[in-house]
Scaffold this motif. Structure first.
Motif, PDB file in Angstrom:
ATOM      1  N   THR A   1       0.926  -6.712  -2.693  1.00  0.00           N
ATOM      2  CA  THR A   1       1.613  -7.840  -2.313  1.00  0.00           C
ATOM      3  C   THR A   1       1.790  -9.364  -2.739  1.00  0.00           C
ATOM      4  O   THR A   1       0.385  -9.739  -3.779  1.00  0.00           O
ATOM      5  CB  THR A   1       1.286  -8.214  -0.855  1.00  0.00           C
ATOM      6  OG1 THR A   1       0.164  -8.810  -0.463  1.00  0.00           O
ATOM      7  CG2 THR A   1       1.196  -7.223   0.526  1.00  0.00           C
TER       8      THR A   1
ATOM      9  N   LEU B   1       0.040 -11.960  -1.782  1.00  0.00           N
ATOM     10  CA  LEU B   1       0.312 -12.914  -0.665  1.00  0.00           C
ATOM     11  C   LEU B   1      -1.937 -12.664  -0.984  1.00  0.00           C
ATOM     12  O   LEU B   1      -2.149 -11.825  -1.573  1.00  0.00           O
ATOM     13  CB  LEU B   1      -0.124 -12.137   0.722  1.00  0.00           C
ATOM     14  CG  LEU B   1       1.322 -12.351   1.226  1.00  0.00           C
ATOM     15  CD1 LEU B   1       0.981 -11.311   2.755  1.00  0.00           C
ATOM     16  CD2 LEU B   1       1.927 -13.563   1.126  1.00  0.00           C
TER      17      LEU B   1
ATOM     18  N   LEU C   1      -3.799 -13.619  10.397  1.00  0.00           N
ATOM     19  CA  LEU C   1      -3.136 -12.224   8.951  1.00  0.00           C
ATOM     20  C   LEU C   1      -2.157 -11.960   9.995  1.00  0.00           C
ATOM     21  O   LEU C   1      -2.050 -11.150  11.131  1.00  0.00           O
ATOM     22  CB  LEU C   1      -4.273 -11.369   9.030  1.00  0.00           C
ATOM     23  CG  LEU C   1      -3.108  -9.726   7.471  1.00  0.00           C
ATOM     24  CD1 LEU C   1      -2.711 -10.828   6.566  1.00  0.00           C
ATOM     25  CD2 LEU C   1      -4.151  -9.782   7.291  1.00  0.00           C
TER      26      LEU C   1
ATOM     27  N   PHE D   1      -6.175 -10.077  -3.140  1.00  0.00           N
ATOM     28  CA  PHE D   1      -4.793 -10.227  -3.093  1.00  0.00           C
ATOM     29  C   PHE D   1      -4.584  -9.434  -2.303  1.00  0.00           C
ATOM     30  O   PHE D   1      -5.681  -8.623  -1.948  1.00  0.00           O
ATOM     31  CB  PHE D   1      -3.816  -9.990  -4.543  1.00  0.00           C
ATOM     32  CG  PHE D   1      -3.352  -9.089  -4.876  1.00  0.00           C
ATOM     33  CD1 PHE D   1      -3.497  -7.593  -4.858  1.00  0.00           C
ATOM     34  CD2 PHE D   1      -4.766  -9.025  -6.156  1.00  0.00           C
ATOM     35  CE1 PHE D   1      -3.613  -6.723  -5.633  1.00  0.00           C
ATOM     36  CE2 PHE D   1      -5.307  -7.832  -6.530  1.00  0.00           C
ATOM     37  CZ  PHE D   1      -4.426  -6.744  -7.122  1.00  0.00           C
TER      38      PHE D   1
END
Length: 872
Positions: free
Chosen positions: A231, A233, A860, A223
């Motif tokens: 986060t 994500l 990203l 992550f």
């Protein structure tokens, strides 16, 4: 002492120590060197005992140990070395280094265990508590730094804590790592990042990972952590390429939305590294309202031979909904190809290609570059050239393309072949005796051109009508020479012969749709037949240079120099429009005469070779005297502080030229307009100007159109010497600050702003300002047109990390701003943020993006945009 020495020999493994910059085990079965013994243990013994010890040691063989190293070990330390013969260990302090085969280990402290063939290394804290000299491990091209390293030379395995490994611009931090004998590395509690700091700004927190050198890195669940804040994500697993060559893989599309085409997934596809010389990228675009696109791109390069790229794009654009007035459905394409041959590949021949062709509306909907959609013309060229060394012969073959996106007109030339014979001197003596005769300077050359041209439109590009193809062959033979006349002047006579070969002729006539039609139309058709059209002209040119110098005895000005370059030439060309040559014909039409109120039959002359590639011999003939006068004005200035210093030269007028001509064969309007042009520089200001001055008046003919008349203005009511028909002025200057000291260059200093490759980030110039002004005036007759605009571009640094660029202008005729852009860039170390803004106009748009710099993690990012496509 002898007993002690024998005891030491028995305890030591199959190793000896010698100190010569680096200590080494030089053989598998060796004996202890007395010098090493004396150096490491600092024994103080006399020469007699030394000799006894040396002889004794030399006489005792040491059996090979099963734990001996297979290769020599080199080791050293700046501070000190300590040996424990009982435990068979060595301790290295201060910048210690151990080299074994391809392995190089450095650290502040290294412990060597000869019994287990292991080394243990770690850094040492200094007085401030900072760890210095962390272990650095190198194995061939593999390199990493860690807090502690324990490595076995025989098994090639190791345990590493807090390791940092760099590969391809990225960094892998491992909490606890194990290195296997096959080179693979297993780690737990790791971090993956492209930030080069020990404590990175962001990273992917990895539970476990496996590193395969020169291949890939595979991780478990991970992550994203930004500034130590986790986060949501995450990814279930990670796959990061780690190979030196090209890597194949999926390209993640970018997501966004447009008002006209809807939500989109754009630039997603696959990248294929075919081999070391070539790659291939396949991309696709998909829009929620039905539009889609495909593209293919490949790059290729073979060192010392050739390089280039090919880009093919096809888009199906669907805007609006079927049945509504704003519905549009269009096919768009683009093809770009570049090929560059290395000069060393074939020195006597060259092949090159620069192709740029597309549908006329392609850049409007599919281009990110402002230069592309602001340019209306596109050109292409594919050429091959060949020369024969030692001969005057050369050959060039080319394909050319010219496209106007505004008119959608496309001109193709295929092929365009040129054969040249460079100038030769047929009357020149092979062995020179005495002075050169004037006839020896007579030079002759030959040029042959052959072309095939076709005119088409954007929509009919792939459906060309063969009847629209025009072709021809052109021969030209120039003969010229030059010689001095009256010592300081030069006379250069010349003669040119040209011949055109065509395979069809033009036939024109005025046609009427029916008997009651009084307007009619001009009908044109080409008849197939071979035609030959030749012409010639002769000229003689006289030129010289006059120098004037004005000296000043006092003041800063030392001298002013004026250089005048007069030039007089006479050109003669017969009238090839007369009937005997057969190059021109007539057609007739009925036209209303406004003066008489009746219809007249009017004849019009046309060329049989009109619109053919090399035109027609000129009609009317010419015997013109060309006059030109060039001027250059410079000033020399004294140095008031140092009389011995070199005088400074200042150009007052770099160029000021006047030119005109007089046609002695014309029955009227003999004088051509006077052309005036100049160029100068006043400190930072570059100034150029041009004007055309016509000495004749003008009026309206019987058919209601303006034309020049054979009456000088000075004799007309205006009493003017000239009337200005064309004038233009342009001025420009550039200001910038002095460059700051050059710092260490990083790739981030030249990162491309996303989607706008013409913009790059340069932090070496804190500010830069460029200013240009253009004025154009055109008045051939009563009506005049004026264009006047100013343009300013620049950039400046708010801080070392902030950069702002801008470009704008103003049109004084339309009273509105021209194309304006604002770009803001922020360097965030391993991240970057950029804003591109077009605040108004037909291409009003904005795009904000914050993203990782490294290309490996280019996806990203966080982007927000408004496309200019929605403005149409």
């Amino acid at each position: 002492m002898l007993v002690l020495l024998l005891t030491v020999v028995c305890v030591l493994p199959n190793t000896s120590f010698a100190y010569n910059n680096l200590r080494t085990t030089t053989e598998y079965n060796t004996k202890i060197s007395y010098s090493s013994y004396n150096t490491h243990f600092n024994f103080q013994i006399d020469d007699t005992i030394k000799e006894i010890h040396q002889k004794t040691v030399d006489s005792i063989p040491i059996p090979k140990s099963s734990m001996a190293f297979d290769y020599p070990i080199y080791y050293d330390a700046e501070d000190s070395l300590k040996f424990d013969f009982i435990q068979q260990k060595a301790y290295l302090y201060g910048n210690a280094v151990v080299i074994y085969e391809n392995i190089n280990l450095t650290a502040s402290f290294i412990q060597m265990d000869f019994n287990t063939n292991e080394v243990f290394a770690y850094g040492i804290k200094d007085s401030t508590g900072i760890v210095q000299g962390k272990p650095l491990f190198k194995d061939n091209e593999e390199e990493f730094e860690a807090d502690t390293i324990r490595y076995n030379f025989r098994s090639k395995k190791g345990i590493i804590k807090e390791v940092t490994t760099e590969f391809e611009g990225s960094f892998l931090h491992g909490g606890r790592t194990k290195k296997q004998d096959n080179g693979h590395v297993h780690m737990i509690d790791g971090k993956f990042t492209t930030c080069d700091l020990d404590h990175p700004h962001y990273y992917f927190k990895i539970s476990k990972a496996k590193v395969i050198p020169n291949d890939k890195v595979v991780s478990g669940p991970a992550f994203l952590v930004i500034e130590d804040i986790p986060t949501p994500l995450g990814i279930p697993f990670g796959f990061f390429p780690n190979s030196k060559g090209g890597s194949n893989g999926v390209l993640i599309p970018e997501f966004g939305s447009e008002d006209n085409r809807g939500f989109f997934l754009r630039k997603g596809g696959y990248y294929w590294s075919i081999n070391d010389f070539m790659d291939l990228t396949l991309l696709g675009d998909l829009y929620s309202k039905g539009s889609w696109g495909l593209s293919l791109a490949t790059n290729y390069k073979v060192r010392y031979k050739y390089s280039g790229n090919l880009i093919l794009v096809y888009n199906k654009n669907k805007i609006g909904y079927e049945g509504l007035p704003n519905f549009q459905l269009s096919d768009m394409y683009s093809a770009k190809w570049r090929f560059t041959q290395d000069a060393k590949a074939r020195p006597n021949s060259t092949f090159s290609a620069d192709v740029n062709i597309s549908s006329s509306q392609f850049d409007k909907y599919n281009s990110y570059s402002a230069n592309n959609y602001m340019s209306s013309n596109k050109t292409s060229s594919i050429s091959y050239s060949k020369n024969w060394p030692g001969t005057p012969f050369s050959l060039t073959a080319a394909l050319r393309h010219n496209q106007n996106n505004t008119t959608q007109q496309i001109n193709l030339t295929l092929p365009d072949i040129t054969f040249n014979v460079n100038r030769i001197y047929p009357f020149k003596r092979q062995v020179k005796v005495g002075k050169t005769k004037f006839y020896e300077k007579i030079g002759i050359s030959y040029n042959m051109s052959m072309t095939n041209k076709v005119e088409t439109t954007d929509s009919a590009f792939f459906d060309i009508d063969l009847n629209n193809i025009t072709n021809g062959i052109y021969h030209k033979i120039p003969i010229n020479t030059s010689f001095k006349f009256l010592k300081h002047t030069t006379i250069a006579p010349s003669f040119n012969y040209a011949e055109r070969w065509y395979f069809k002729e033009l036939n024109q006539f005025w046609d009427y749709k029916n008997p009651s039609d009084t307007i009619g139309f001009l009908a044109s058709e080409y008849r197939t037949r071979f035609s030959r059209a030749w012409d010639y002209n002769a000229a003689v040119n006289w030129s010289t240079q006059l120098y004037g110098m004005f000296n000043f005895k006092r003041g800063r000005i030392k001298a002013i120099r004026h250089v005048v370059t007069p030039n007089v030439s006479f050109n003669y060309r017969p009238d090839f429009g007369v009937e005997k040559f057969g190059y021109y014909d007539e057609y007739y039409r009925i036209q209303y005469n406004g003066n008489t109120g009746q219809y007249d039959t009017v004849s019009y002359v046309y060329s049989l070779f009109s619109n053919l590639p090399y035109g027609s011999p000129s009609r009317g003939g010419a015997g013109s005297v060309n006059l030109s006068l060039g001027n250059n004005l410079e000033m020399k200035v004294r140095n008031p502080k140092d009389s011995t210093a070199t005088d400074k030269k200042i150009k007052l007028m770099e160029s000021l030229s006047f030119s005109t001509n007089y046609n002695i064969m014309a029955d009227s309007l003999n004088w051509a307009p006077l052309s005036v042009s100049g160029r100068t520089r006043v400190k930072l200001l570059d100034l150029t100007f041009r004007a055309s001055l016509d000495p004749y008046s003008y009026g309206m003919n019987e058919y209601g159109t303006y034309r020049r008349i054979n009456e000088f203005l000075i004799n007309s009511e205006n009493k003017q010497l000239f009337r200005m028909t064309i004038a233009s002025v342009s001025a420009s200057f550039s200001l910038n600050s002095s460059k700051t000291p050059k710092e260490t260059s990083t790739a981030s200093q030249h990162e491309v702003l996303y989607g706008y490759p013409e913009n790059y980030v340069d932090f070496d110039i804190p500010w830069n300002l460029r200013f240009s002004y253009n004025f154009n005036y055109n008045k051939p007759y009563d009506e005049s047109t004026i264009t006047q605009n100013v343009r300013m571009t620049g950039d400046f640094n708010l801080t070392k990390k902030w950069k702002i660029s801008f470009g704008s202008g103003y049109d004084f005729v339309l009273n509105k701003a021209t194309y304006t852009t604002i770009d803001i860039y922020r360097d965030l170390h391993c991240w970057e943020a950029s804003l591109h803004l077009v605040p108004f106009g037909s291409h009003k748009a904005y795009m904000f993006q914050i993203n990782v710099k490294a290309s490996m993690l280019k996806d990203l990012k966080l982007a927000k945009r408004r496309s200019w496509y929605d403005n149409f």
